[in-house]
Design an enzyme around this catalytic site. Structure first.
Site, PDB file in Angstrom:
ATOM      1  N   ASN A  10       0.862  -1.185   0.000  1.00 52.88           N
ATOM      2  CA  ASN A  10       0.000   0.000   0.000  1.00 52.88           C
ATOM      3  C   ASN A  10       0.901   1.238   0.000  1.00 52.88           C
ATOM      4  OD1 ASN A  10      -1.855   2.017   0.433  1.00 52.88           O
ATOM      5  ND2 ASN A  10      -2.428   1.366   2.501  1.00 52.88           N
ATOM      6  N   LYS A  12      -0.001   4.225  -0.222  1.00 60.88           N
ATOM      7  CA  LYS A  12      -0.691   5.356   0.423  1.00 60.88           C
ATOM      8  C   LYS A  12      -0.578   6.617  -0.447  1.00 60.88           C
ATOM      9  CE  LYS A  12      -0.229   3.122   4.863  1.00 60.88           C
ATOM     10  NZ  LYS A  12      -0.114   3.254   6.322  1.00 60.88           N
ATOM     11  N   HIS A  96      -9.583   0.683   4.985  1.00 64.35           N
ATOM     12  CA  HIS A  96      -8.311   0.937   5.676  1.00 64.35           C
ATOM     13  C   HIS A  96      -8.554   1.842   6.885  1.00 64.35           C
ATOM     14  CE1 HIS A  96      -4.226   2.191   6.539  1.00 64.35           C
ATOM     15  NE2 HIS A  96      -3.831   1.145   5.857  1.00 64.35           N
ATOM     16  N   GLU A  98      -7.019   4.215   8.125  1.00 57.94           N
ATOM     17  CA  GLU A  98      -6.834   5.658   7.918  1.00 57.94           C
ATOM     18  C   GLU A  98      -8.122   6.278   7.388  1.00 57.94           C
ATOM     19  OE1 GLU A  98      -2.106   4.930   7.270  1.00 57.94           O
ATOM     20  OE2 GLU A  98      -3.343   5.302   5.508  1.00 57.94           O
ATOM     21  N   GLU A 166      -5.065  -5.178  10.532  1.00 60.05           N
ATOM     22  CA  GLU A 166      -4.086  -4.113  10.745  1.00 60.05           C
ATOM     23  C   GLU A 166      -4.376  -3.424  12.073  1.00 60.05           C
ATOM     24  OE1 GLU A 166      -2.210  -2.642   6.834  1.00 60.05           O
ATOM     25  OE2 GLU A 166      -4.074  -1.572   7.097  1.00 60.05           O
ATOM     26  N   GLY A 172       2.511   2.407  10.857  1.00 60.44           N
ATOM     27  CA  GLY A 172       3.402   3.557  10.705  1.00 60.44           C
ATOM     28  C   GLY A 172       4.015   4.050  11.996  1.00 60.44           C
ATOM     29  N   SER A 212       3.531  -2.065  10.335  1.00 59.38           N
ATOM     30  CA  SER A 212       4.987  -1.978  10.497  1.00 59.38           C
ATOM     31  C   SER A 212       5.705  -3.290  10.161  1.00 59.38           C
ATOM     32  CB  SER A 212       5.344  -1.500  11.911  1.00 59.38           C
ATOM     33  OG  SER A 212       4.816  -0.200  12.143  1.00 59.38           O
TER      34      SER A 212
END
Length: 253
Positions: A10, A12, A96, A98, A166, A172, A212
């Protein structure tokens, strides 16, 4: 039936035309296990999808990072599943964390998106995961089960779904779920699928880990029985992504 290892990258909201071409060149030159051992999908931003698709090696595939919840029309700034089909994009990432957090996408909205993308013939990487607060409160399994349930309520065929776990606290941040923590949640997700969908779906659906993942931790994570691959963020822009793809051999050996 063995579950084929799956590695998604991904990208992003990163990249320029030049940077994207460099990443693709690196991937094209990489020596990785064959397609019967690992399925590799990379997900550049929308604007680079046609470029990447046109120059990427044929054994790797391309995913969009999102798509709209229904047919296109008066939805400024959105991209529909039909447009992805038109571009020949076979995969999409949906739900996702985010987007759930920053754009307030609810479990139900994500479920609707997954169902619509599948209805148009696009395969889906559907993301679930808990926040640090939820983990510390001991509600990890409840949270990911609710997220998965919202998808299961809208979908009858799981053939074209990869479930990505996730943990939000590991995305991150450099913090990574230990292999045991990842395995525990993957086991619970598979158990949920068995009890609420079917034993067949539970056995065949790939559940991949994201948060990560890097060259140093990927082999140990890949060794867990219910970890069927990875959804890689930052590291997918770097040469170590190739090392992560190679972790597939842990399963095949």
């Amino acid at each position: 039936m063995g579950r084929k290892f799956f590695v998604g990258g991904n990208w992003k909201c990163n990249g320029t035309t030049e940077e994207v071409k460099k990443i693709v060149t690196m991937l094209n030159e990489a020596e990785v296990p064959s397609e019967d051992v690992v399925e590799v999908v990379v997900s550049p931003p929308y604007v680079f999808l046609p470029t990447v698709k046109s120059i990427l090696r044929p054994d790797f595939h391309v995913a969009a990072q999102n798509c709209w919840v229904k047919k296109g029309g008066a939805f400024t700034g959105e991209v529909s599943a039909e447009m992805l089909v038109n571009l020949g994009i076979p995969w999409v990432i949906l739900g996702h964390s985010e987007r759930r957090a920053l754009l307030n996408e609810s479990n139900e909205f994500v479920g609707d998106k997954v169902a619509y993308a599948l209805s148009q013939g696009i395969k889906v990487i559907a993301c679930v995961g808990e926040t640090l607060e939820q983990r510390e409160a001991g509600s990890t399994v409840t949270v990911v089960a609710e997220q998965t349930k919202a998808i299961a309520e809208k979908v009858s065929d799981w053939t074209n779904i990869v479930l990505a776990y996730e943990p939000v606290w590991a995305i991150g941040t450099g913090k990574v779920a230990s292999p045991a923590q990842a395995q525990e949640v993957h086991f619970e997700l598979r158990k949920w699928l068995k009890e609420n969908v079917s034993a067949e779906v539970a056995a065949s659906t790939r559940i991949i880990y994201g948060g990560s993942v890097n060259g140093a931790n990927c082999k140990e994570l890949a060794g867990q029985p219910d970890v069927d691959g990875f959804l890689v963020g930052g590291a997918s822009l770097k040469p170590e992504f190739v090392e992560i793809i190679k972790a597939a051999t842990v399963k095949s050996s």
